[in-house]
Write a protein that holds these residues in place. Structure first.
Motif, mmCIF file in Angstrom:
data_model
loop_
_atom_site.group_PDB
_atom_site.id
_atom_site.type_symbol
_atom_site.label_atom_id
_atom_site.label_comp_id
_atom_site.label_asym_id
_atom_site.label_seq_id
_atom_site.Cartn_x
_atom_site.Cartn_y
_atom_site.Cartn_z
ATOM 1 N N LEU A 1 22.423 -0.853 -9.904
ATOM 2 C CA LEU A 1 22.297 -0.186 -8.592
ATOM 3 C C LEU A 1 23.375 -0.730 -7.670
ATOM 4 N N LYS A 2 24.427 0.030 -7.463
ATOM 5 C CA LYS A 2 25.532 -0.423 -6.623
ATOM 6 C C LYS A 2 25.170 -0.223 -5.154
ATOM 7 N N SER A 3 25.325 -1.291 -4.396
ATOM 8 C CA SER A 3 25.110 -1.180 -2.958
ATOM 9 C C SER A 3 26.466 -0.954 -2.294
ATOM 10 N N PRO A 4 26.494 -0.124 -1.232
ATOM 11 C CA PRO A 4 27.777 0.088 -0.565
ATOM 12 C C PRO A 4 28.232 -1.147 0.211
ATOM 13 N N TYR A 5 27.344 -2.136 0.369
ATOM 14 C CA TYR A 5 27.667 -3.321 1.147
ATOM 15 C C TYR A 5 28.049 -4.452 0.224
ATOM 16 N N HIS A 6 28.978 -5.306 0.685
ATOM 17 C CA HIS A 6 29.354 -6.485 -0.074
ATOM 18 C C HIS A 6 28.389 -7.598 0.276
ATOM 19 N N GLY A 7 27.589 -8.048 -0.672
ATOM 20 C CA GLY A 7 26.644 -9.124 -0.421
ATOM 21 C C GLY A 7 25.391 -8.652 0.275
ATOM 22 N N GLY A 8 24.728 -9.572 0.992
ATOM 23 C CA GLY A 8 23.443 -9.253 1.614
ATOM 24 C C GLY A 8 23.600 -8.341 2.805
ATOM 25 N N ARG A 27 10.300 3.773 -3.124
ATOM 26 C CA ARG A 27 11.382 4.413 -3.893
ATOM 27 C C ARG A 27 12.570 3.457 -4.069
ATOM 28 N N ARG A 28 12.999 2.833 -2.970
ATOM 29 C CA ARG A 28 14.165 1.941 -3.057
ATOM 30 C C ARG A 28 13.862 0.722 -3.917
ATOM 31 N N VAL A 29 12.649 0.158 -3.747
ATOM 32 C CA VAL A 29 12.268 -1.036 -4.494
ATOM 33 C C VAL A 29 12.146 -0.719 -5.982
ATOM 34 N N ALA A 35 16.935 -1.366 -12.031
ATOM 35 C CA ALA A 35 18.263 -1.980 -12.191
ATOM 36 C C ALA A 35 18.164 -3.461 -12.561
ATOM 37 N N ARG A 36 16.945 -3.924 -12.913
ATOM 38 C CA ARG A 36 16.666 -5.303 -13.337
ATOM 39 C C ARG A 36 17.026 -6.328 -12.269
ATOM 40 N N GLN A 37 16.840 -5.952 -11.018
ATOM 41 C CA GLN A 37 17.043 -6.920 -9.945
ATOM 42 C C GLN A 37 15.721 -7.617 -9.656
ATOM 43 N N ARG A 38 15.838 -8.836 -9.134
ATOM 44 C CA ARG A 38 14.622 -9.565 -8.744
ATOM 45 C C ARG A 38 14.184 -9.078 -7.376
ATOM 46 N N VAL A 39 12.963 -8.580 -7.308
ATOM 47 C CA VAL A 39 12.463 -7.927 -6.093
ATOM 48 C C VAL A 39 11.177 -8.604 -5.635
ATOM 49 N N GLN A 40 11.053 -8.823 -4.344
ATOM 50 C CA GLN A 40 9.796 -9.330 -3.789
ATOM 51 C C GLN A 40 9.421 -8.513 -2.554
ATOM 52 N N VAL A 41 8.192 -7.988 -2.553
ATOM 53 C CA VAL A 41 7.744 -7.155 -1.432
ATOM 54 C C VAL A 41 6.599 -7.859 -0.697
ATOM 55 N N PRO A 89 13.357 -25.441 -5.374
ATOM 56 C CA PRO A 89 12.973 -24.099 -4.925
ATOM 57 C C PRO A 89 13.510 -23.030 -5.876
ATOM 58 N N PRO A 90 12.775 -21.934 -6.078
ATOM 59 C CA PRO A 90 13.232 -20.862 -6.962
ATOM 60 C C PRO A 90 14.429 -20.154 -6.326
ATOM 61 N N PRO A 91 15.257 -19.469 -7.135
ATOM 62 C CA PRO A 91 16.362 -18.702 -6.535
ATOM 63 C C PRO A 91 15.805 -17.583 -5.662
ATOM 64 N N LEU A 92 16.560 -17.198 -4.626
ATOM 65 C CA LEU A 92 16.122 -16.091 -3.772
ATOM 66 C C LEU A 92 16.125 -14.804 -4.582
ATOM 67 N N PRO A 93 15.208 -13.865 -4.281
ATOM 68 C CA PRO A 93 15.263 -12.562 -4.945
ATOM 69 C C PRO A 93 16.546 -11.819 -4.550
ATOM 70 N N ASP A 94 16.914 -10.807 -5.344
ATOM 71 C CA ASP A 94 18.043 -9.953 -4.959
ATOM 72 C C ASP A 94 17.651 -9.050 -3.796
ATOM 73 N N VAL A 95 16.381 -8.619 -3.825
ATOM 74 C CA VAL A 95 15.885 -7.664 -2.833
ATOM 75 C C VAL A 95 14.569 -8.174 -2.242
ATOM 76 N N VAL A 96 14.474 -8.181 -0.917
ATOM 77 C CA VAL A 96 13.202 -8.477 -0.247
ATOM 78 C C VAL A 96 12.807 -7.257 0.571
ATOM 79 N N GLY A 97 11.620 -6.715 0.317
ATOM 80 C CA GLY A 97 11.113 -5.571 1.079
ATOM 81 C C GLY A 97 9.907 -5.994 1.909
ATOM 82 N N ILE A 98 9.807 -5.456 3.112
ATOM 83 C CA ILE A 98 8.622 -5.719 3.946
ATOM 84 C C ILE A 98 8.153 -4.397 4.542
#
Ligand code: ADP
Length: 202
Positions: A1-8, A27-29, A35-41, A89-98
């Motif tokens: 899943l390519k993001s149009p933004y560089h980094g966070g 839908r986004r999550v 895309a096998r990203q680490r996600v936390q909601v 501490p665990p690595p940060l997720p790629d995606v955080v949703g709230i």
């Protein structure tokens, strides 16, 4: 899943009730998971409309989430503080949703910015306006700071036009401007309304 933004970066999804904010977050999550990203909601613990630990849309789709009381809980959870005997501490997720971010607390603003600065894609969904159609708490701050903003509309329950506002009804009547946000024992409901059919009694 390519993001149009560089980094966070910070993505904010807003609109009135029933506009599909939870659906869009789910839908986004879901796509990030594919895309096998680490996600936390996360979602506020007070909102247990459907499940204690899932974000649910009005149409019934769900995604796993952790119910939290505020930004400090999110910080602690991301740091792995709920897990005993962790060496580091665990690595940060790629995606955080709230979801329902307007019900968390103002500390969610610096937290979201910190996470984005650390490379996380942060996706926040919430109400832009309260039932009086006034900007909701810290949402304007988040909207101004976000890289991407999506304003969704619902369908006006009166005329079928795009609805941008949440009508609060108490005992079937439009709520007053000064009615307390939490009403104990009152029969209260919400409807999506357009500008013309949104009523706030003074
Ligand atoms: P939100 O998170 O913005 O409250 P949800 O994603 O939970 O919205 O729910 C959106 C769904 O609600 C729509 O897809 C539709 O099935 C349903 N819905 C019920 N009433 C309305 C309405 N007045 N306008 C639009 N959608 C509605």
């Amino acid at each position: 899943l390519k993001s149009p933004y560089h980094g966070g970066h910070l993505e904010v999804i807003v609109g009135p009730m029933f506009s599909g904010k939870s659906e869009e977050l789910i839908r986004r999550v879901t796509r990030a998971v594919i895309a096998r990203q680490r996600v936390q909601v996360y979602k506020p613990a007070i909102d247990d409309r459907y499940h204690a630990a899932a974000v649910a849309s009005h149409a019934g789709r769900t995604v796993d989430a952790v119910a939290v009381r505020g930004a400090a809980d999110i910080r602690a959870h991301l740091a792995g503080e709920d897990t005993l005997l962790r060496a580091e501490p665990p690595p940060l997720p790629d995606v955080v949703g709230i979801d329902e971010v307007q019900f968390l607390n103002g500390e969610v603003v610096p937290l979201a910015l910190e996470l984005a600065d650390q490379g996380v894609r942060v996706i926040l969904a919430g109400l832009d306006l309260d039932f009086r159609a006034e900007p909701f708490g810290w949402m304007p701050d988040l909207l101004a700071r976000a890289e991407s903003v999506e304003k969704l509309t619902a369908i006006c329950t009166v005329c079928g036009a795009p609805a941008t506002r949440s009508q609060r009804l108490i005992g079937g009547e439009p709520a007053r401007f000064d009615d307390p946000v939490v009403l104990v024992g009152a029969l209260e409901s919400y409807e999506a309304r357009c500008r013309v059919h949104h009523v706030v009694r003074s």
